[in-house]
Design a protein around this motif. Structure first.
Motif, PDB file in Angstrom:
ATOM      1  N   ALA A   1      20.872  47.223  89.139  1.00  0.00           N
ATOM      2  CA  ALA A   1      19.492  46.990  88.705  1.00  0.00           C
ATOM      3  C   ALA A   1      18.687  48.281  88.726  1.00  0.00           C
ATOM      4  O   ALA A   1      17.913  48.565  87.804  1.00  0.00           O
ATOM      5  CB  ALA A   1      18.834  45.937  89.603  1.00  0.00           C
TER       6      ALA A   1
ATOM      7  N   THR B   1      12.386  44.766  91.802  1.00  0.00           N
ATOM      8  CA  THR B   1      12.531  43.541  91.023  1.00  0.00           C
ATOM      9  C   THR B   1      13.788  42.764  91.399  1.00  0.00           C
ATOM     10  O   THR B   1      13.788  41.529  91.408  1.00  0.00           O
ATOM     11  CB  THR B   1      12.527  43.878  89.518  1.00  0.00           C
ATOM     12  N   ILE B   2      14.868  43.457  91.729  1.00  0.00           N
ATOM     13  CA  ILE B   2      16.100  42.747  92.087  1.00  0.00           C
ATOM     14  C   ILE B   2      16.043  42.194  93.501  1.00  0.00           C
ATOM     15  O   ILE B   2      16.804  41.264  93.842  1.00  0.00           O
ATOM     16  CB  ILE B   2      17.332  43.683  91.933  1.00  0.00           C
TER      17      ILE B   2
ATOM     18  N   SER C   1      23.637  39.632  85.532  1.00  0.00           N
ATOM     19  CA  SER C   1      22.243  39.175  85.583  1.00  0.00           C
ATOM     20  C   SER C   1      21.365  40.230  86.239  1.00  0.00           C
ATOM     21  O   SER C   1      20.211  40.435  85.844  1.00  0.00           O
ATOM     22  CB  SER C   1      22.145  37.856  86.352  1.00  0.00           C
ATOM     23  N   ALA C   2      21.907  40.911  87.254  1.00  0.00           N
ATOM     24  CA  ALA C   2      21.162  41.986  87.911  1.00  0.00           C
ATOM     25  C   ALA C   2      20.880  43.123  86.937  1.00  0.00           C
ATOM     26  O   ALA C   2      19.794  43.727  86.946  1.00  0.00           O
ATOM     27  CB  ALA C   2      21.948  42.502  89.117  1.00  0.00           C
TER      28      ALA C   2
ATOM     29  N   ILE D   1      18.075  42.017  84.779  1.00  0.00           N
ATOM     30  CA  ILE D   1      16.808  42.102  85.526  1.00  0.00           C
ATOM     31  C   ILE D   1      16.293  43.539  85.531  1.00  0.00           C
ATOM     32  O   ILE D   1      15.093  43.793  85.331  1.00  0.00           O
ATOM     33  CB  ILE D   1      16.999  41.575  86.963  1.00  0.00           C
TER      34      ILE D   1
ATOM     35  N   ALA E   1      12.879  44.775  83.952  1.00  0.00           N
ATOM     36  CA  ALA E   1      11.901  45.275  84.921  1.00  0.00           C
ATOM     37  C   ALA E   1      11.185  46.522  84.422  1.00  0.00           C
ATOM     38  O   ALA E   1       9.959  46.656  84.570  1.00  0.00           O
ATOM     39  CB  ALA E   1      12.591  45.566  86.256  1.00  0.00           C
TER      40      ALA E   1
ATOM     41  N   GLY F   1      10.889  39.462  89.649  1.00  0.00           N
ATOM     42  CA  GLY F   1      12.212  39.148  90.182  1.00  0.00           C
ATOM     43  C   GLY F   1      12.268  37.767  90.804  1.00  0.00           C
ATOM     44  O   GLY F   1      13.280  37.055  90.680  1.00  0.00           O
TER      45      GLY F   1
ATOM     46  N   MET G   1      12.457  35.354  87.829  1.00  0.00           N
ATOM     47  CA  MET G   1      13.734  35.427  87.110  1.00  0.00           C
ATOM     48  C   MET G   1      14.883  34.829  87.914  1.00  0.00           C
ATOM     49  O   MET G   1      15.876  34.379  87.348  1.00  0.00           O
ATOM     50  CB  MET G   1      14.040  36.884  86.748  1.00  0.00           C
TER      51      MET G   1
END
Length: 442
Positions: free
Chosen positions: A251, A285-286, A297-298, A301, A305, A338, A341
């Motif tokens: 991320a 954000t992660i 998915s990370a 994100i 972000a 985050g 999400m």
């Protein structure tokens, strides 16, 4: 009785040390971003949190966060349960309260030690927003009260088994508890304090970092320490910790790359400071989702972000908030983003039951993506933002009845010397104090 795991214990000691390192790292990061005459002051505001928060943590703050509910709704913990660290096991896990919602196999004292480091860095995040303005003694008073009135309730409600945890809200490592509380509280402080004093003609230099190498050093320490932040939130040396670590890495990397591209387009050159800020945006954000989502998915994100946080930084400036180091846009909105999400990108319903979950599930039996989970996450993030802003605004207004909050215009331009009796670069101050001789003096 749960047996202590030597492997988990060793792992968590290391993670606690890594998170502790993040506060000096933040001091370097912020200290390099501000102007040279506020470098010592910025580092001092960060560093003092290690002292104030640690002392409060021992006396009653840990108990307010992780003991049983004091009220009928689960808003805050009982400050007497672990008062002065009593009833905290040295050779056994916590028997009262909760270890962050998991069955921990580490000593209760180690869990308290680890969580203390989160409480230390959370208020320190705010200092970058009001750089050059808030007096040091006022910061200490605000820090004390903010930890009790903002941090403790949100920590208990989510990590301490309180109201929101019972409703099903999840936050793996601090998207709400750390980043949203700090990010939205600092906007309230800015509303009270107003803008920094500006020397005529120097407006364009207000946001230029005085030391890019310090910014880079701080970023490196923060990124390194963040593995303790996110991996350690598994409270065990297991697969969840591994996924959280890798998710943090990917991320941060993807957000840094995206921020660099945005800088390249809008500024014409890919600066190092932009890379550093992008990395921090990805990590912030992660954080709430690190132990609940798949690595791909990370990456997504992180890619989202960067433009969102970048836009929020621009919006803050457009609205007239003098957020000196973009704390709201990067931390406040990054943490909230985050958190939301997570409701969209967590593993599917097949991972809901531990016994029947496939091997690819990151954290089976905890949280799965659904519209109802998304609603919970959005509601928690919004409520946290409103609460943090409102309480911080009222708190600073009350403090202003007893103390002068802001440094004068003259004091702001000699902040380190006025507030701390020290300067970061003596030779610069010495040259500035020399009388101007003109050409005739050469």
């Amino acid at each position: 009785m749960t047996q202590i795991s030597p492997a988990d214990t060793g792992f968590m000691i290391m993670c606690a040390g890594l998170v502790q390192l993040m506060t000096p790292g933040l001091a370097f990061f912020y200290g390099g971003l501000v102007r040279h005459h506020n470098s010592v002051g910025m580092m001092s505001q960060n560093f003092i949190s290690l002292a104030v928060t640690s002392i409060l943590w021992v006396i009653f703050l840990f108990s307010m966060c992780f003991s049983e509910d004091l009220d009928a709704y689960g808003f805050i913990g009982n400050p007497t349960t672990f008062f002065m660290f009593r009833n905290i096991g040295i050779h056994q896990p916590l028997t009262d309260g909760t270890s962050g919602g998991v069955t921990a196999k580490i000593p209760g004292l180690l869990f308290a030690f680890y969580q203390c480091m989160f409480a230390v860095i959370t208020p320190a995040l705010m200092t970058g927003a009001f750089a050059d303005r808030l007096r040091f003694k006022v910061w200490i008073v605000f820090l004390f009260l903010w930890l009790v009135l903002v941090y403790a309730p949100w920590c208990h409600m989510i990590w301490g088994g309180g109201l929101l945890a019972q409703m099903g809200v999840v936050d793996f490592a601090g998207g709400i508890v750390v980043h949203t509380t700090a990010g939205f509280s600092c906007n309230a402080i800015l509303l009270v304090l107003g803008r920094r004093a500006v020397v005529p003609g120097s407006e364009s230099h207000m946001d230029i970092p005085h030391s890019v190498p310090l910014v880079f050093l701080g970023t490196a320490l923060l990124w390194f320490g963040w593995f303790g932040f996110n991996c350690g939130s598994a409270i065990a040396a297991n697969g969840v910790a591994v996924v959280a670590g890798w998710n943090s890495q990917i991320a941060a990397a993807s957000a840094m790359m995206m921020w660099t591209l945005i800088d390249w387009v809008f500024k014409g050159k890919p600066g190092l400071v932009g890379k550093c800020v992008g990395c921090i945006a990805g990590l912030a954000t992660i954080t709430p989702a690190a132990g609940f989502v798949q690595p791909l998915s990370a990456m997504l994100i992180g890619l989202i972000a960067a433009p969102v946080c970048y836009a929020c930084v621009l919006l803050s400036k457009k609205l007239g908030f003098d957020d000196a180091l973009d704390v709201w846009g990067v931390h406040g909105m990054g943490g909230a983003l985050g958190t939301i999400m997570l409701g969209l990108l967590a593993d599917g319903p097949e991972c809901a039951v531990v016994e029947h979950s496939p091997d690819y599930c990151v954290n089976p039996g905890t949280v799965t993506r659904s519209f109802s989970q998304l609603q919970l996450q959005v509601g928690a993030a919004v409520c946290c933002a409103i609460y943090s802003f409102g309480v911080s605004y009222v708190l600073l207004r009350v403090i202003s009845c007893f103390f002068r909050l802001q440094l004068t215009s003259e004091e702001q331009h000699r902040l380190d010397e006025v507030e701390h009796g020290e300067v970061a670069y003596y030779h610069i101050v010495h040259e500035m104090k020399k009388p101007f001789m003109g050409l005739g003096g050469m």
